[in-house]
Design an enzyme around this catalytic site. Structure first.
Site, PDB file in Angstrom:
ATOM      1  N   ASP A  77      39.780  47.850  23.958  1.00 53.94           N
ATOM      2  CA  ASP A  77      38.582  48.655  24.162  1.00 53.94           C
ATOM      3  C   ASP A  77      38.939  50.099  24.509  1.00 53.94           C
ATOM      4  O   ASP A  77      40.089  50.415  24.819  1.00 53.94           O
ATOM      5  CB  ASP A  77      37.739  48.066  25.298  1.00 53.94           C
ATOM      6  CG  ASP A  77      37.106  46.737  24.930  1.00 53.94           C
ATOM      7  OD1 ASP A  77      36.889  46.494  23.728  1.00 53.94           O
ATOM      8  OD2 ASP A  77      36.823  45.950  25.848  1.00 53.94           O
ATOM      9  N   TYR A 138      48.920  40.612  29.091  1.00 52.65           N
ATOM     10  CA  TYR A 138      48.240  41.767  29.655  1.00 52.65           C
ATOM     11  C   TYR A 138      48.595  41.913  31.127  1.00 52.65           C
ATOM     12  O   TYR A 138      48.853  40.921  31.822  1.00 52.65           O
ATOM     13  CB  TYR A 138      46.717  41.605  29.548  1.00 52.65           C
ATOM     14  CG  TYR A 138      46.137  41.814  28.165  1.00 52.65           C
ATOM     15  CD1 TYR A 138      45.657  43.058  27.760  1.00 52.65           C
ATOM     16  CD2 TYR A 138      46.054  40.754  27.263  1.00 52.65           C
ATOM     17  CE1 TYR A 138      45.104  43.242  26.498  1.00 52.65           C
ATOM     18  CE2 TYR A 138      45.512  40.922  25.994  1.00 52.65           C
ATOM     19  CZ  TYR A 138      45.031  42.173  25.625  1.00 52.65           C
ATOM     20  OH  TYR A 138      44.493  42.347  24.374  1.00 52.65           O
TER      21      TYR A 138
END
Length: 290
Positions: A77, A138
């Site tokens: 994003d 992540y």
């Protein structure tokens, strides 16, 4: 491994290879890319907006003298950073003659200072950075306490209160395994799609980077839903601040409702760290691309 959102199945390696050869391709260029997310409106191309895919595609078009077909390991994003994003590009036999040094230098010269091509690799024809991935990793960084972060300000969420790292780690462990993570993804993106994912590891720890004390959430999974890691981070912060008990995370999972979870953490704290592929599938550019 991840399924195609439209067909609901994972395209087979043989099928992808046949399609690539039919299109005239003889191998696959694989780029390991890093970027600072602040200057991008996410990875995926969007008309009129600066994106990672857009900048890479422009650089590759200049170098290859054609429009490239890019596939990434996972779309990020707006504002999300990366140190280990992988991008695959099918190439012709003539394009395979370009040296790795030439590709690396040229692509870094053709892109901005906030985007770096870190490595140039080769893979067999039909390789997909998305569909051949075994896992993705992540890290979400937080800075807790009354003092504002200095060097980590651009890639950590500042929480002005102390966090109970042990409680957060206990709660994070409850997310490991295969679950329906509908409560942890953007509601609109879950409509009509499977929200079941497998998390291989999930933990929270106190770390130190560049002399600053931070709290890190590290998550490894098969694939992730839209805003899933950021929502996990926001949910664990509720536990860390003492607003919720660690066991509450199990309740959130069972609700299958985005409203049951904590807030979606800011994008700037999230970094896409890396991807794992089957051993031997990737090789230094110029080797093993047949």
């Amino acid at each position: 491994m991840e399924l195609d959102a439209q067909t609901g199945r994972r395209p087979g390696a043989r099928e992808r290879a046949e399609e690539a050869r039919a299109a005239g391709y003889a191998g696959t260029l694989v780029l390991r890319v890093g970027y600072r997310g602040a200057g991008f409106c996410g990875f995926a191309s969007q008309p009129g907006l600066r994106t990672v895919e857009g900048d890479l595609a422009q650089a590759l078009a200049t170098l290859l003298h054609r429009e490239p077909e890019l596939t990434c390991a996972g779309r990020t994003d707006a504002g999300v950073h990366a140190l280990g994003q992988y991008v695959s590009v099918p190439v012709t036999d003539d394009e395979r003659s370009l040296s790795g040094r030439t590709l690396l230098r040229a692509l870094n010269a053709l892109t901005g200072d906030d985007l770096s091509v870190l490595d140039v690799l080769g893979a067999p024809v039909g390789f997909s950075a998305r569909f051949d991935a075994l896992s993705r990793t992540y890290r979400y960084r937080l800075c807790s306490g009354p003092a504002k972060p200095v060097l980590s300000a651009g890639h950590a969420w500042w929480i002005r209160h102390a966090l109970d790292v042990a409680a957060m780690d206990e709660a994070a462990g409850l997310l490991v395994g295969e679950h329906d993570f509908k409560s942890f993804c953007k509601a609109a993106s879950a409509e009509g799609k499977s929200t079941t994912r497998e998390v291989y590891s999930c933990g929270v720890s106190a770390i130190e980077e560049a002399g600053e004390r931070l709290v890190a959430l590290d998550v490894v999974g098969s694939a992730f839903l839209h805003s899933m890691v950021r929502t996990i981070a926001g949910t664990l912060v509720e536990v860390g601040r003492g607003h919720r008990d660690p066991a509450w995370v199990k309740e959130v999972l069972s609700e299958h409702d985005r409203r049951a979870a904590g807030p979606c953490a800011p994008a700037n704290g999230l970094t896409f760290c890396g991807v794992r592929y089957p051993e031997g599938l990737l090789a230094p550019w110029g080797e093993g691309t047949d």
